[in-house]
Design an enzyme around this catalytic site. Structure first.
Site, short mmCIF file in Angstrom:
data_model
loop_
_atom_site.label_atom_id
_atom_site.label_comp_id
_atom_site.label_asym_id
_atom_site.label_seq_id
_atom_site.Cartn_x
_atom_site.Cartn_y
_atom_site.Cartn_z
N ASP A 156 0.83 -1.22 0.00
CA ASP A 156 0.00 0.00 0.00
C ASP A 156 0.86 1.26 0.00
OD1 ASP A 156 -2.84 1.12 2.04
OD2 ASP A 156 -2.26 1.51 -0.04
N ARG A 160 -0.60 9.12 0.68
CA ARG A 160 -1.43 9.26 1.90
C ARG A 160 -0.84 8.50 3.08
NH1 ARG A 160 -3.96 6.04 -1.66
NH2 ARG A 160 -3.97 3.81 -1.12
N ASN A 161 -0.02 7.47 2.79
CA ASN A 161 0.55 6.65 3.86
C ASN A 161 1.96 7.07 4.24
OD1 ASN A 161 -1.74 5.07 4.02
ND2 ASN A 161 -1.04 3.63 2.46
N ASP A 177 2.49 3.71 7.41
CA ASP A 177 1.27 2.93 7.60
C ASP A 177 1.48 1.53 7.03
OD1 ASP A 177 -1.98 3.37 8.07
OD2 ASP A 177 -1.43 1.78 6.67
C1 LIG Z 1 -1.83 21.80 9.74
N1 LIG Z 1 -1.36 20.43 9.81
C2 LIG Z 1 -2.51 19.51 10.02
C3 LIG Z 1 -2.06 18.06 10.06
N2 LIG Z 1 -0.99 17.87 11.05
C4 LIG Z 1 -0.67 16.54 11.37
C5 LIG Z 1 -1.54 15.49 11.07
C6 LIG Z 1 -1.24 14.17 11.42
C7 LIG Z 1 -0.06 13.90 12.10
C8 LIG Z 1 0.26 12.48 12.46
O1 LIG Z 1 -0.62 11.63 12.44
N3 LIG Z 1 1.56 12.21 12.81
C9 LIG Z 1 2.09 10.98 13.14
N4 LIG Z 1 3.30 10.86 13.71
N5 LIG Z 1 3.58 9.55 13.89
C10 LIG Z 1 2.53 8.82 13.46
C11 LIG Z 1 1.59 9.67 12.98
C12 LIG Z 1 0.51 8.93 12.49
N6 LIG Z 1 0.78 7.59 12.63
C13 LIG Z 1 0.04 6.53 12.19
O2 LIG Z 1 0.41 5.40 12.36
C14 LIG Z 1 -1.25 6.81 11.45
O3 LIG Z 1 -2.00 5.60 11.32
C15 LIG Z 1 -0.99 7.34 10.07
C16 LIG Z 1 -0.03 6.72 9.25
C17 LIG Z 1 0.18 7.25 7.97
C18 LIG Z 1 -0.56 8.36 7.51
C19 LIG Z 1 -1.50 8.95 8.34
C20 LIG Z 1 -1.73 8.43 9.61
C21 LIG Z 1 2.10 7.43 13.29
C22 LIG Z 1 0.83 14.93 12.39
C23 LIG Z 1 0.53 16.24 12.03
C24 LIG Z 1 0.14 18.82 10.91
C25 LIG Z 1 -0.37 20.26 10.86
#
Ligand SMILES: CN1CCN(c2ccc(C(=O)Nc3n[nH]c4c3C=[N+](C(=O)[C@H](O)c3ccccc3)C4)cc2)CC1
Length: 309
Positions: A156, A160-161, A177
Site C-alpha cells: 500500500d 497518503r501513507n 502505515d
Molecule cells: C496543519 N497540519 C494539520 C495536520 N498535522 C498533522 C496530522 C497528522 C499527524 C500524524 O498523524 N503524525 C504521526 N506521527 N507519527 C505517526 C503519525 C501517524 N501515525 C500513524 O500510524 C497513522 O496511522 C498514520 C499513518 C500514515 C498516515 C496517516 C496516519 C504514526 C501529524 C501532524 C500537521 C499540521
C-alpha cells in the site's frame, strides 16, 4: 549505491512495554483506521529528563478480538524495522485498556496533504522547488529499498501513507502505515471482500487481476507516488473509477506526465509501470536514478513546480 548506512537489520524483537504513567496524551492528530492518533509526551526515556513528543495510536476499549490482533500485529511489524525513512516504534502499553502504540512523532502530517497545501496559488508561487520534490521521492525510495532488501512487501505504498517530520525545509518523508501488509501478514489467505477495499489506482494489473503481489508490486505503486509528488498531490487517473482504471491499464493506458515533471522522472515512472513485472526496475536502481537526477541537474531543478490550474 548511496544506501543509507544507518539502516539496521530487520530484527524480531519483543515489543517494549511502556509504563502507562510515563505517557501523557494531548491533542488528537487524526482519525486512524480503527482508532485515533494523538500527540503525546513520554517521560522517563533512558537518560533524558525532558519529555519526548510522540504519536500515540489508540485502540477503542470496546473492540473485537480481530481488531485487537490487527493492532498488535501493526506494532509487531513496525518494531522489526530500523531505517531513517520508516516510522519508528518506541513501545506499547498492552498491559491494560485502552491499548496504546507509541510511535515516533512525525509532525508535518501526511505527504499528500502537504503537497496539496504547497501548490502555487494566483498570488503566491509554491514554496517548493523541483529539487524539494526529488528529495521527497528519494526519502520514500530509500524506505522502499530497505523493505525490498528485507523481502517485505508493503502492498500500500501511496502518498497518503507517508508522513513528514516537519513541513519546513528540513523535512524528511517516511513510510508510516503498514495496515495492508499487516492484514495479509496475519492470515496468508486473507481476501478483502471484493475489490472495494483495494487501492486499485496504486496497483499493477497482475495484482488486481490475479492477486499476485511481489516487490515489483511496490515498485508500480512507487511510480504512482512519484506521479503524486510531481502533480502536487493530485488523485491519479482523475475522473476514472476503479473499473475504468483497470480497463484503461489493460489497453496500455498510463498516467500522463505531470505539468512540471522533468522528462527523466517521467521515464522513471513509466519504467515502474511496465506491464511485465520483471521489466520494472528495483528500488536500488530507482534510488540511484533519483540521486543522479538530483546531482546532475541541480540547476535545472531550482524553479518552483508549475501546476496546471
Ligand atoms: C496543519 N497540519 C494539520 C495536520 N498535522 C498533522 C496530522 C497528522 C499527524 C500524524 O498523524 N503524525 C504521526 N506521527 N507519527 C505517526 C503519525 C501517524 N501515525 C500513524 O500510524 C497513522 O496511522 C498514520 C499513518 C500514515 C498516515 C496517516 C496516519 C504514526 C501529524 C501532524 C500537521 C499540521
Amino acid at each position: 549505491p548511496l544506501y543509507d548506512l544507518t539502516a539496521g537489520k530487520i530484527t524480531d524483537q519483543k515489543l517494549p512495554e511502556i509504563p502507562r504513567d510515563n505517557l501523557r496524551l494531548s491533542e488528537q492528530l487524526g482519525q486512524g483506521a480503527f482508532g485515533e492518533v494523538y500527540k503525546g509526551f513520554l517521560s522517563g526515556m533512558s537518560g533524558t529528563e525532558r519529555e519526548v513528543a510522540v504519536a500515540v495510536k489508540t485502540l477503542p476499549p470496546l473492540c473485537n478480538e480481530q481488531t485487537e490482533l490487527d493492532f498488535f500485529m501493526e506494532a509487531y511489524i513496525i518494531r522489526k524495522f530500523n531505517h531513517p525513512n520508516i516510522v519508528r516504534l518506541l513501545g506499547v502499553c498492552f498491559d491494560d485498556h485502552p491499548r496504546y502504540i507509541v510511535l515516533e512523532l512525525l509532525a508535518g502530517g501526511n505527504l499528500k496533504s502537504f503537497l496539496q497545501e504547497s501548490r502555487p496559488s494566483e498570488n503566491k508561487p509554491s514554496n517548493l522547488i523541483i529539487n524539494d520534490l526529488v528529495d521527497l521521492a528519494r526519502d520514500i525510495a530509500a524506505g522502499c529499498s530497505y523493505l525490498e532488501k528485507n523481502h517485505f512487501i508493503h502492498r500500500d505504498i501511496a502518498a497518503r501513507n507517508c508522513l513528514l517530520t516537519t513541513k519546513g525545509p528540513e523535512r524528511v518523508a517516511k513510510l508510516a502505515d503498514f495496515g495492508m501488509s499487516r492484514d495479509v501478514y496475519r492470515s496468508d489467505y486473507y481476501r478483502k471482500e471484493g475489490r472495494a477495499f483495494l487501492p486499485i489506482k496504486w496497483m499493477p494489473p497482475e495484482a488486481f487481476t490475479e492477486g499476485i503481489f511481489t516487490t515489483k508490486t511496490d515498485v508500480w505503486s512507487y511510480g504512482v507516488v512519484l506521479w503524486e509528488i510531481f502533480s502536487m498531490g493530485c488523485m491519479p487517473y482523475p475522473g476514472l473509477n476503479n473499473t475504468e482504471v483497470m480497463n484503461f491499464l489493460h489497453i496500455g493506458g498510463r498516467l500522463v506526465a505531470p505539468h512540471s515533471c522533468p522528462q527523466p522522472l517521467y521515464e522513471l515512472m513509466l519504467s515502474c509501470w511496465m506491464h511485465r513485472a520483471e521489466e520494472r526496475p528495483d528500488f536500488d536502481y530507482i534510488l540511484q536514478t533519483l540521486n543522479t537526477i538530483s546531482q546532475d541537474t541541480a540547476t535545472m531543478l531550482q524553479h518552483p513546480p508549475l501546476v496546471q490550474i
